[in-house]
Structures are given as C-alpha cells and as structure tokens.
Design a protein around this motif. Structure first.
Motif, PDB file in Angstrom:
ATOM      1  N   ALA A 450       0.813  -1.224   0.000  1.00  0.00           N
ATOM      2  CA  ALA A 450       0.000   0.000   0.000  1.00  0.00           C
ATOM      3  C   ALA A 450       0.845   1.271   0.000  1.00  0.00           C
ATOM      4  CB  ALA A 450      -0.936  -0.004   1.210  1.00  0.00           C
ATOM      5  N   VAL A 451       2.004   1.253   0.672  1.00  0.00           N
ATOM      6  CA  VAL A 451       2.823   2.465   0.773  1.00  0.00           C
ATOM      7  C   VAL A 451       3.232   2.974  -0.606  1.00  0.00           C
ATOM      8  CG1 VAL A 451       5.063   1.268   1.021  1.00  0.00           C
ATOM      9  CG2 VAL A 451       4.744   3.519   2.035  1.00  0.00           C
ATOM     10  N   TYR A 452       3.374   2.077  -1.590  1.00  0.00           N
ATOM     11  CA  TYR A 452       3.837   2.502  -2.908  1.00  0.00           C
ATOM     12  C   TYR A 452       2.728   3.128  -3.753  1.00  0.00           C
ATOM     13  CZ  TYR A 452       8.059   0.173  -1.486  1.00  0.00           C
ATOM     14  OH  TYR A 452       9.175  -0.173  -0.784  1.00  0.00           O
ATOM     15  N   ARG A 453       1.492   3.038  -3.283  1.00  0.00           N
ATOM     16  CA  ARG A 453       0.411   3.752  -3.973  1.00  0.00           C
ATOM     17  C   ARG A 453       0.515   5.252  -3.726  1.00  0.00           C
ATOM     18  NH1 ARG A 453      -2.613  -1.020  -2.603  1.00  0.00           N
ATOM     19  NH2 ARG A 453      -3.675  -0.085  -0.826  1.00  0.00           N
ATOM     20  N   ARG A 454       1.354   5.648  -2.785  1.00  0.00           N
ATOM     21  CA  ARG A 454       1.598   7.066  -2.508  1.00  0.00           C
ATOM     22  C   ARG A 454       2.600   7.660  -3.500  1.00  0.00           C
ATOM     23  NH1 ARG A 454       0.483   8.687   2.777  1.00  0.00           N
ATOM     24  NH2 ARG A 454       2.375   9.945   2.892  1.00  0.00           N
ATOM     25  N   GLN A 455       3.219   6.818  -4.321  1.00  0.00           N
ATOM     26  CA  GLN A 455       4.230   7.287  -5.272  1.00  0.00           C
ATOM     27  C   GLN A 455       3.652   7.291  -6.687  1.00  0.00           C
ATOM     28  OE1 GLN A 455       8.023   5.298  -4.839  1.00  0.00           O
ATOM     29  NE2 GLN A 455       7.866   5.228  -2.617  1.00  0.00           N
ATOM     30  N   ARG A 456       3.217   8.448  -7.113  1.00  0.00           N
ATOM     31  CA  ARG A 456       2.645   8.571  -8.463  1.00  0.00           C
ATOM     32  C   ARG A 456       3.721   8.364  -9.533  1.00  0.00           C
ATOM     33  NH1 ARG A 456       1.491   8.859 -12.924  1.00  0.00           N
ATOM     34  NH2 ARG A 456      -0.046  10.136 -14.023  1.00  0.00           N
ATOM     35  N   PHE A 457       4.913   8.877  -9.270  1.00  0.00           N
ATOM     36  CA  PHE A 457       6.032   8.726 -10.207  1.00  0.00           C
ATOM     37  C   PHE A 457       7.246   8.163  -9.458  1.00  0.00           C
ATOM     38  CE2 PHE A 457       3.529  12.285 -11.895  1.00  0.00           C
ATOM     39  CZ  PHE A 457       3.289  11.837 -13.192  1.00  0.00           C
ATOM     40  N   PRO A 458       7.312   6.830  -9.283  1.00  0.00           N
ATOM     41  CA  PRO A 458       8.510   6.267  -8.643  1.00  0.00           C
ATOM     42  C   PRO A 458       9.718   6.392  -9.558  1.00  0.00           C
ATOM     43  CG  PRO A 458       7.062   4.515  -9.419  1.00  0.00           C
ATOM     44  CD  PRO A 458       6.346   5.806  -9.675  1.00  0.00           C
ATOM     45  N   ASP A 459      10.898   6.122  -9.008  1.00  0.00           N
ATOM     46  CA  ASP A 459      12.138   6.182  -9.788  1.00  0.00           C
ATOM     47  C   ASP A 459      12.043   5.184 -10.941  1.00  0.00           C
ATOM     48  OD1 ASP A 459      14.504   7.460 -10.039  1.00  0.00           O
ATOM     49  OD2 ASP A 459      15.395   6.716  -8.193  1.00  0.00           O
ATOM     50  N   PRO A 460      11.969   5.633 -12.191  1.00  0.00           N
ATOM     51  CA  PRO A 460      11.764   4.670 -13.288  1.00  0.00           C
ATOM     52  C   PRO A 460      13.051   3.948 -13.670  1.00  0.00           C
ATOM     53  CG  PRO A 460      11.872   6.893 -14.175  1.00  0.00           C
ATOM     54  CD  PRO A 460      12.022   7.016 -12.686  1.00  0.00           C
ATOM     55  N   LEU A 462      15.030   1.520 -16.634  1.00  0.00           N
ATOM     56  CA  LEU A 462      15.027   1.419 -18.090  1.00  0.00           C
ATOM     57  C   LEU A 462      13.855   0.532 -18.522  1.00  0.00           C
ATOM     58  CD1 LEU A 462      17.000   2.300 -20.437  1.00  0.00           C
ATOM     59  CD2 LEU A 462      17.802  -0.056 -20.390  1.00  0.00           C
ATOM     60  N   GLY A 463      13.086   1.001 -19.490  1.00  0.00           N
ATOM     61  CA  GLY A 463      11.949   0.213 -19.972  1.00  0.00           C
ATOM     62  C   GLY A 463      10.648   0.540 -19.264  1.00  0.00           C
ATOM     63  N   GLU A 464      10.726   1.316 -18.171  1.00  0.00           N
ATOM     64  CA  GLU A 464       9.516   1.708 -17.440  1.00  0.00           C
ATOM     65  C   GLU A 464       9.134   3.137 -17.804  1.00  0.00           C
ATOM     66  OE1 GLU A 464       9.049  -0.332 -13.127  1.00  0.00           O
ATOM     67  OE2 GLU A 464      10.622   1.164 -13.270  1.00  0.00           O
ATOM     68  N   SER A 465       7.846   3.395 -17.856  1.00  0.00           N
ATOM     69  CA  SER A 465       7.386   4.780 -18.011  1.00  0.00           C
ATOM     70  C   SER A 465       6.068   4.914 -17.260  1.00  0.00           C
ATOM     71  CB  SER A 465       7.196   5.154 -19.483  1.00  0.00           C
ATOM     72  OG  SER A 465       6.212   4.339 -20.068  1.00  0.00           O
ATOM     73  N   PHE A 466       5.824   6.107 -16.754  1.00  0.00           N
ATOM     74  CA  PHE A 466       4.615   6.357 -15.987  1.00  0.00           C
ATOM     75  C   PHE A 466       3.850   7.496 -16.666  1.00  0.00           C
ATOM     76  CE2 PHE A 466       7.882   4.680 -13.174  1.00  0.00           C
ATOM     77  CZ  PHE A 466       7.240   3.557 -12.684  1.00  0.00           C
ATOM     78  N   ALA A 467       2.601   7.217 -17.017  1.00  0.00           N
ATOM     79  CA  ALA A 467       1.780   8.171 -17.770  1.00  0.00           C
ATOM     80  C   ALA A 467       1.770   9.526 -17.076  1.00  0.00           C
ATOM     81  CB  ALA A 467       0.362   7.646 -17.905  1.00  0.00           C
TER      82      ALA A 467
END
Length: 790
Positions: A450-460, A462-467
C-alpha cells in the motif's frame, strides 16, 4: 494483511558514526529517540552519548535538519538505561561490525525488549541468520537486518534483510515506516555477505583498481573517466574511496575475502600494495588530510605509483575516447569502447565487462530481481543507471556475446560462465511488465504494498514509463495536467524551472482554469529543483535593450502572479523539492499551503545578484511580522531574523530550517520521501477544499516598523561594513531590503496595505537593476554560477 508498525519511541544502540546519525535522522522525522552506548568510565555515565550528540552539530553534511533537534535525542547507557527499552517500538542496533559483540549485546537487551517491538541490525554485511541465533525464540520473528548507507539522512538506500524466521508482516510494516517516515528507498537483499549495494558496488571498485593497474592509468585519469562521463558522481572512484576512508575500504575488501571463500573472483578480494601502504602510513583519505589525493596549498595532488610520490593532478581524458563517451546511443558507445585500441577505452570496456559478468553471476544469490540490484547501486552509489540497465541499454545480446568471448579468451577477471538465462533470447532484464527474477524465471512487477500507492512517479528503471496525466492547458513555460480527479497540477517547462513571462502567464491561466474546473491546484515539478527563481537572462535582455518600462512591467506581472496565487478561490499548494530560490520561494510563500521535501533548500537570494526580492516576498514577510506581533506588539523584533536571512542571501539547509527561518509557515508540512510529495500535496489541497476553503481577506492593515526600524537596521549594517563582513554595495542593497520590510520612511507603527509594500518592492528593484554593480553581479552569476561581491 500488512502489520502497521506504530513507532512512538525508538532506540538506537551504539553512538558511533552511524548510530548517532541514524538517531539524528529519526529525530529529524519526529520520532522520540533514545541513543545508547557504553557507560563513560568517568563523569556522567551517559557521557559517551552526550559527546556523540554534541558532535552531530559539527558534522558536514549536517545529520540534523536543524541543530535544535539535538536536544530531542535522549542519552542512555547499557548499565542504567535498559529499562527504557521496554517503551520502544523499534530498536536499531548499530554497534561495530563484530559478530561476537553484537550477539553479546542481544543477549543483554533481550529481557528488556517489548513483546511487540521490532529489532533490526544496521550491519553492512554480517550474517543476519547468524546474528539471530543469539536471540530468544519469541524475538526472532521480529528481527531482521536494515542497512542504512552513510550518511543516513542523505543516502536514499536502505537494504532490508530478512532472517529465516522473520515475520512477513513485520517486514512490510518496517518497509512502510522506512519509506514514508524516513524517506528511504527500500530494497530487499538476501542474507549474503555485504548484501547487494556493497557486494556489487565494492566489486566495481575492485574491478576498477585491477584494470587501473592492468592498463597503466593514473588515479586522476581513472576518476576523470569514471565520474560524470559515465553518469556517476563527481567523486568518481578514487576520490570516493578517500571520502569513505581508505581504512574502511581495506576493511570491506578484507570482509569480502574472509566471508566469500568460494566466490569465483576471490583471488581479486585483496587490497593492493599501495592501499596497504597508505593505510599503514595513516594516510586514510579526507579524514586525515590526504590519501590517494591530497591538497598542497591550492594545488590538488595525486599519488603516482611510478614515481612513488605525489604529483599535480591532471586528469586528462583522451579526445578520441571522450568522443566515444559523448555518443548519445549507448549501443554505439559500447561498440566504440570495444573496438578502440586506446588504453583508456580498453580500460572502460574491461571494467564494465567484469561488472556485468559479476552482477549476472551473483544475481540469484544476492537479490530477488535485477530491479533490486540496479536500484541499490543507483540509490547507494549515486549512479544514473545500475549495471543491468547499462548493459541492456548497450545492447544485451551483443554485449553478452562479447563478455562470453572475453571469458573464453582469458581476458575476464574470472573464468566462471555467465548464467544460462543471459542467453535465452532475451533483450534485457527490465520491461514494462517488470524485472527478471532468476528464482522465478520471470519478470516480476513492482511491489503492490500500500505504501507505494503514494508514489505517483517512482524512480523509473530502463523500460519503465509512468503516464504523465492528461494535459488541460500548455504554453512554452508551463503545463497544466490532471489524472482525471479534482486536482489540477501545474509543472514548469523551463530550465531549472526558472520563472519567465511564459511561466507567469501560464500560472495565471492555470489558476483561472483551476477556479473554473477543479477543486484545487498543486504546483509540482517532475524533477528537482522546484524553481531556481526568476529568469535573469531574460530580465537582463530588457535592461540592455534600454527597455526599463518593459522591465518594470515584468516585475509588476510577477507580483500580480504571486497575488493571484494568494487570492485564488481554490487552494494553491506548492510541492517543493530541492532549490526554491528567489521567485520560486516567493511563489510558495503565497500559496495556501506548502508541502516541502526534507531536502528543500529555500531562500530569498536576490541580494547575491545585487537585487532585492520583488515578487511579493518582502511584502509577505512584512505581513507575517505584523500578524505575529499582534496589536501593540514589537514588529521590528519579528523582522530582525528574516532581515538578516534575506540581506545575507541565506539558503536553508533543510525544510525544517526553512520553517524556523519563517520562509515556510508553521502549518506547512515536511515530507521525507520525495516520490510521496505529489500525493501529500494533493491530499492537503483536497482537505483544504473539503473544509470550505476561502482565500485570506486582503491585508489592508499592516503595521510597519517605519523609519525607526530602518535606522536601527542601518546601524547594524555600518558595523558590518566597518568589520569588513560586507561591502559598501552589500550595505546599500540591505538598506533597500530594510526599507521595504519596514514600510518605507514613514512613522513607526504606521498602517499600510499590500499595494503600498508591492510598490516599494518594485521601485527599489528597478532602481537597483539599473546600477552598474548589480548588472556586473548578474552577468557574473550567469557566467560562473557564483555570486560576485563587488
């Protein structure tokens, strides 16, 4: 279900370098903390701890977010203070790296540990299961390793190492606490010597040392090659070793030799002769004034093994090698390094080859996924890309083939084969679906805790992207976007997020849209800094063109934007991280609320470039002083500390210090995890909206210190000029700051409104901007990035 770790009180066992700094960071986070050590042989029994606490205020970088927090740490000793352990919910052991000492301490404290408390060892590499053997059965489910990197306030990485019997709920509760309360990036490591960060990171240093010698390169040349050119810190390899301490370096290498006898690279786990020689001589690096590098007067010197003496550090990278390293495509870059015959290029290829080889070979026994390795190295060593990301970016299959060829040819540091999974047709270990796990033979997604739902843009990775959300409005200076909820987010698009005309116009449009279509507005930047202030280059252009009217109009527009933020009909919340200087500081001062990351460096710094704050900052400080003093109160006393801060262009060393200096308000929040900043700011904005938010009423009755206040500040400045603490021009700028803060040359106790103060700001700002000395200061800052004292 995750067990929530409720930490009202914590204890740290061991007041050495790490223990004291861990206690400091717990205090930073508002955790009531007891710090233990052995009783002093004479004097106060808590003397050892009291000395360690006093030393926290002298260390740099500062472990405490404010020196005043030292008083919050409770000193104790193992003879008379163990009863206090029963009140602690979390106990972190941080004594010296000796298995027998740690186990003896566990046996001593075990009867005093509360039934619900979590016990964690801050060890950098000792066996967690072996440590657990000294604990009674009932305590083992609540025991694990937690390895903070040094210095604990600033290093993002915390490795969490479960023992065989550790309860999963305890681990998840501790992970959430480390993440949100202490602001750490948590990586799970297996119970193997040195865990992930130091196992891979120290091997990388050993490989660098090995190939430095093999290719006959100087330490300074290697640092020039292995620093920012590779996306690594400026301290690179050998300077980092000096900073860490060459004795510490030798100890870690010895630990690897002692605890990893079966490692195929074991032959390389030994300190080179030159390192032993420096340690024997007491040349341990930065803490002794010299090691691999040293200062001779103003000159930096480096140890030259050929001469067996120091020489001037030159750090020359060959132009052809530099050209290869500056290629944008990593595939072309690595092909260039592989093909080149230059010793510097061959060194770099060999160093990377052996790092990739070691990381792949040991992935299964050090970590669950390749993600854990890459994040541990990025967060613990400051690299932009971890080893697996670097390999994948360089072309997985081709690089794997080259490594295999070098192993067969006897060029690699070990003849151990690469694991089979490296050659199963994959193009890498990271992708949108997750990161590779050898144990599961699959790519595993990020944690669903649950704690990671507080991170809208975590450290990406390579190969990851966050809208990036849906764009509502955009111009050349600013983008307004939303995730489809009731909060609009404004992000600046300028370099260093400086404020220019496009940002000002965009901000006013963003507020208008937010008032019409949303419940709140958050100002947030995807990366640091929050804002480095006004666009000085653009402002200088107007003056150099002789357009004083245009320049004044720009200042007026800046003030109008700040006022628009303050009086918006929806709450405007600033999410501050990194630098918030000048105009950036003024924007957050005018919002309904600021949510600041702990590492926020806030200041009204215009005096450094020969100007005064003129985006409403001085006006706002005068308003706050009047409100704080209250009817009949001493406004001047409220102004004195903020005047000194602004006149000296001081920047806070933390968000806590910014709050103490008055640049953040008592109600403003401090957040410890940078990636939770946006979440918290949104929640605060919605809470304000839910409570029926209305902007403050216009400040029409501001009591000012007037002419008496200005005269008192002038006397202070005369003394500073005579003592040569400041120049005559510094004094002129500071006098103008005092004039605005005090409301101008009017009677003490006079009542003015905001427009009066804003007009004073504009007048003095525009007059100063036309002075030759100010223009020289601005030009110098733009050219060198450093202030000019003329």
């Amino acid at each position: 279900m995750t067990e929530k770790l409720l930490v009202r009180r914590a204890a740290v066992l061991g007041a050495g370098v790490m223990g004291a700094q861990i206690a400091a960071h717990l205090a930073n986070a508002g955790v009531d903390t007891i710090l233990y050590d052995l009783p002093a042989k004479e004097g106060d029994p808590d003397g050892v701890v009291l000395k360690a606490i006093a030393n926290l205020g002298k260390l740099k970088p500062a472990p405490l977010a404010s020196k005043s927090l030292a008083a919050a740490i409770v000193p104790a000793n193992y003879d008379s203070g163990l009863d206090q352990l029963q009140q602690c919910d979390l106990i972190i052991e941080a004594i010296a790296e000796r298995m027998d000492w740690k186990q003896a301490l566990y046996e001593r404290i075990a009867p005093h540990v509360a039934r619900h408390a979590v016990l964690a060892s801050n060890t950098s590499g000792l066996g967690i299961n072996k440590l657990a053997e000294a604990l009674p059965e009932q305590l083992r489910p609540r025991f694990c390793g937690v390895h903070f990197f040094n210095p604990p306030r600033y290093m993002h990485l915390a490795e969490l190492i479960p023992a065989r019997g550790t309860d999963q709920g305890v681990l998840e509760g501790l992970e959430a606490f480390l993440t949100t309360t202490l602001g750490k990036g948590v990586v799970y490591a297996r119970d193997t010597p040195n865990f992930i960060g130091n196992r891979i990171g120290v091997f990388s240093i050993l490989a660098t040392i090995h190939h430095t010698q093999a290719f006959g390169l100087g330490f300074d040349t290697v640092d020039a090659l292995t620093g920012p050119l590779l996306g690594r810190p400026k301290s690179a390899t050998y300077r980092t070793s000096d900073v860490v301490g060459l004795d510490t370096m030798a100890h870690v290498i010895q630990t690897m030799a002692d605890t990893l006898p079966d490692d195929p690279w074991h032959a390389h786990f030994k300190s080179p002769k030159w390192l032993k020689g420096l340690v024997d001589r007491g040349a341990l690096g930065q803490k002794t004034g010299g090691g691999i590098f040293r200062k001779a007067g103003k000159e930096i010197q480096v140890l030259d093994l050929g001469r067996k003496d120091y020489r001037t550090s030159e750090a020359v990278v060959d132009p052809d090698v530099l050209q290869i390293l500056q290629r944008r495509d990593p595939v072309e870059k690595f092909a260039g390094l592989r093909e080149s015959e230059h010793p510097q290029a061959r060194f770099l290829w060999a160093m990377f080859r052996d790092l990739f080889h070691y990381s792949a070979y040991h992935l299964a026994d050090t970590a669950e996924t390749a993600r854990d390795v890459d994040l541990a190295i990025r967060w613990g060593y400051g690299w932009k890309l971890g080893p697996f990301e670097t390999w994948q970016a360089a072309g997985w299959k081709q690089v794997a083939q080259w490594i295999a060829e070098d192993i067969v040819a006897g060029k690699a540091m070990s003849d151990a084969p690469l694991p089979d999974w490296v050659f199963d047709g994959r193009d890498g270990v990271h992708g949108a679906e997750g990161s590779y796990s050898p144990a599961k033979d699959a790519k595993l997604p990020r944690s669903s805790l649950a704690v990671y739902r507080r991170q809208r843009f975590p450290d990406p990775l390579l190969g990851e992207s966050f809208a990036q959300g849906d764009t509502v409005f955009e111009n050349d200076g600013l983008r307004l976007w939303t995730d489809g909820d009731d909060v609009a987010v404004a992000s600046f698009k300028t370099k260093m997020h400086t404020v220019n005309d496009q940002v000002l116009d965009g901000m006013q449009e963003a507020i208008a849209r937010a008032e019409r279509d949303f419940r709140a507005l958050v100002i947030w930047q995807p990366k640091e800094p929050f804002s480095a202030g006004a666009d000085l280059a653009g402002a200088m252009g107007l003056l150099q063109a002789g357009n004083v009217q245009g320049f004044e109009a720009m200042v007026e527009n800046f003030q109008a934007t700040s006022q628009r933020i303050k009086y918006a009909l929806v709450p405007v919340v600033s999410a501050v991280r990194g630098l918030a200087l000048g105009g950036g500081c003024e924007f957050q001062m005018h919002g309904a609320r600021t949510v600041a990351h702990l590492e926020s460096y806030v200041g009204l710094v215009e005096a450094g470039v020969g100007l005064i704050p003129a985006g409403g900052g001085l006006k706002e400080l005068a308003v706050r002083a009047s409100e704080s003093a209250g009817p009949g109160g001493d406004v001047f006393a409220e102004l004195k500390p903020v005047f000194e801060s602004v006149a000296m262009a001081k920047v806070s060393s933390s968000a806590v210090e910014a709050r103490e200096s008055g640049l953040l308000r008592p109600a403003d929040s401090v957040v410890f995890h940078a990636h939770e900043l946006l979440h918290v700011a949104r929640q605060q904005a919605l809470a304000l909206s839910e409570s029926g938010y209305r902007p403050p009423l216009p400040a029409r009755r501001i009591v000012v210190a007037g002419d008496v206040g200005i005269a008192t500040f002038r006397m202070l400045l005369v003394n500073m000029v005579e003592g040569r603490f400041i120049s005559e021009y510094d004094a002129e700028i500071a006098t103008r700051i005092a004039t605005v803060l005090c409301g101008g040359e009017i009677d003490r106790g006079s009542v003015v409104d905001e427009e009066w103060l804003l007009k004073l700001e504009r007048q003095h700002f525009v007059e100063l901007a036309q002075q030759d000395k100010t223009q020289a200061r601005i030009a110098h800052m733009l050219k060198t990035g450093k202030p000019l004292r003329n």
